[in-house]
Enzyme design. Structure first.
Site, PDB file in Angstrom:
ATOM      1  N   HIS A  26       0.850  -1.193   0.000  1.00 29.48           N
ATOM      2  CA  HIS A  26       0.000   0.000   0.000  1.00 29.48           C
ATOM      3  C   HIS A  26       0.887   1.244   0.000  1.00 29.48           C
ATOM      4  O   HIS A  26       1.992   1.218   0.536  1.00 29.48           O
ATOM      5  CB  HIS A  26      -0.905  -0.021   1.245  1.00 29.48           C
TER       6      HIS A  26
ATOM      7  N   GLU B 232      -3.859   2.957  -7.134  1.00 26.30           N
ATOM      8  CA  GLU B 232      -4.357   4.073  -6.311  1.00 26.30           C
ATOM      9  C   GLU B 232      -3.371   5.240  -6.395  1.00 26.30           C
ATOM     10  O   GLU B 232      -2.310   5.188  -5.759  1.00 26.30           O
ATOM     11  CB  GLU B 232      -4.429   3.672  -4.829  1.00 26.30           C
TER      12      GLU B 232
HETATM   13  O1  G3P Z   1      -6.584   1.395   0.551  1.00 25.63           O
HETATM   14  C1  G3P Z   1      -7.591   2.269   0.209  1.00 25.63           C
HETATM   15  C2  G3P Z   1      -7.128   3.626  -0.003  1.00 25.63           C
HETATM   16  O2  G3P Z   1      -5.833   3.980   0.147  1.00 25.63           O
HETATM   17  C3  G3P Z   1      -8.058   4.629  -0.532  1.00 25.63           C
HETATM   18  O3  G3P Z   1      -8.362   5.430   0.545  1.00 25.63           O
HETATM   19  O4  G3P Z   1      -9.702   6.988   1.795  1.00 25.63           O
HETATM   20  O5  G3P Z   1      -9.196   7.455  -0.594  1.00 25.63           O
HETATM   21  O6  G3P Z   1     -10.779   5.641  -0.007  1.00 25.63           O
HETATM   22  P1  G3P Z   1      -9.580   6.430   0.423  1.00 25.63           P
END
Ligand code: G3P
Length: 222
Positions: A93, A141
């Protein structure tokens, strides 16, 4: 059950810690049962057993350490994670980054224990690199959108389609999730449109005043 996958990362949010983790997981379970969409949760290590033993849904670790049994101190050992009730693990992550060698070793360690692997990536190039290592899922992400409330599926669709294309080219067996800023039904619908099979998300649900209502909205357009 549809083939869509939602994984809710509880991070170290207070609302998702201890009994809070159980409450959020319970909401996930209810919405999964009502919608037919698979929803898993990734609580902190100390909450894996608490959640897995009280709520019948897929539980993921937030990471693991590629160490074996024996003389290792301060590590998250795969056997302990599995015995606690996890079915899989996040790896790499953006908030817990690893070297390429450690990502590879973590995937192998998890796979040997029959745990599912979700390798998080931050752009198309790292998605391609992760796909070459053969995890079950790559979850792209962009770090700048994490926790922003601005959904990646709208703000940066190219990183999702680019990752889907790159992963397909390198290892078609690997599926792609996307995450960052996802919270609404339209965000999930857009993520699926872009070719991902689901989302990895956190703050929009964990910190919502009513996580169950937020989850119901999330699945409402699938
Ligand atoms: O692992 C999920 C993440 O990093 C996304 O976080 O708070 O933007 O949904 P968020």
């Amino acid at each position: 059950m549809s083939s869509t996958l939602i994984v809710l990362n509880l991070k170290t949010y207070l609302e998702g810690t201890g009994e809070g983790a159980v409450k959020v997981a319970q909401a996930c379970k209810e919405v999964a049962d009502d919608s037919g969409i698979e929803i898993g949760v990734a609580p902190q290590f100390c909450d894996i057993y608490r959640v897995a033993s009280q709520v019948d849904l897929p539980v993921y670790a937030q990471s693991l350490d590629p160490v074996g049994a024996g003389s290792f101190t301060g590590h998250a050992f795969v056997q302990s994670i599995k015995d606690a009730g996890a079915v899989g693990t996040l790896i790499n992550h953006s908030e817990c980054r690893l070297t390429l060698a450690n990502i590879d070793a973590s995937i192998t360690t998890a796979r040997n224990a029959a745990l599912k692997t979700i390798v998080c990536t931050n752009n198309v190039a790292t998605s391609a690199a992760a796909a070459a290592l053969g995890p079950d899922y790559v979850a792209v992400e962009p770090p700048e959108l994490i926790g922003s409330g601005i959904p990646v599926s709208k703000a940066d669709p190219g990183v999702v389609t680019g990752s889907v294309d790159a992963v397909k080219r390198i290892n078609p067996a690997v599926q792609v999730l996307c995450g960052a800023g996802i919270s609404k039904g339209e965000d999930l619908a857009a993520a699926l449109e872009l070719g991902s099979v689901g989302v990895l998300l956190a703050s929009g649900i964990v910190k919502a005043a009513d996580p169950k209502a937020a989850l119901e909205d999330l699945v409402s357009k699938v």
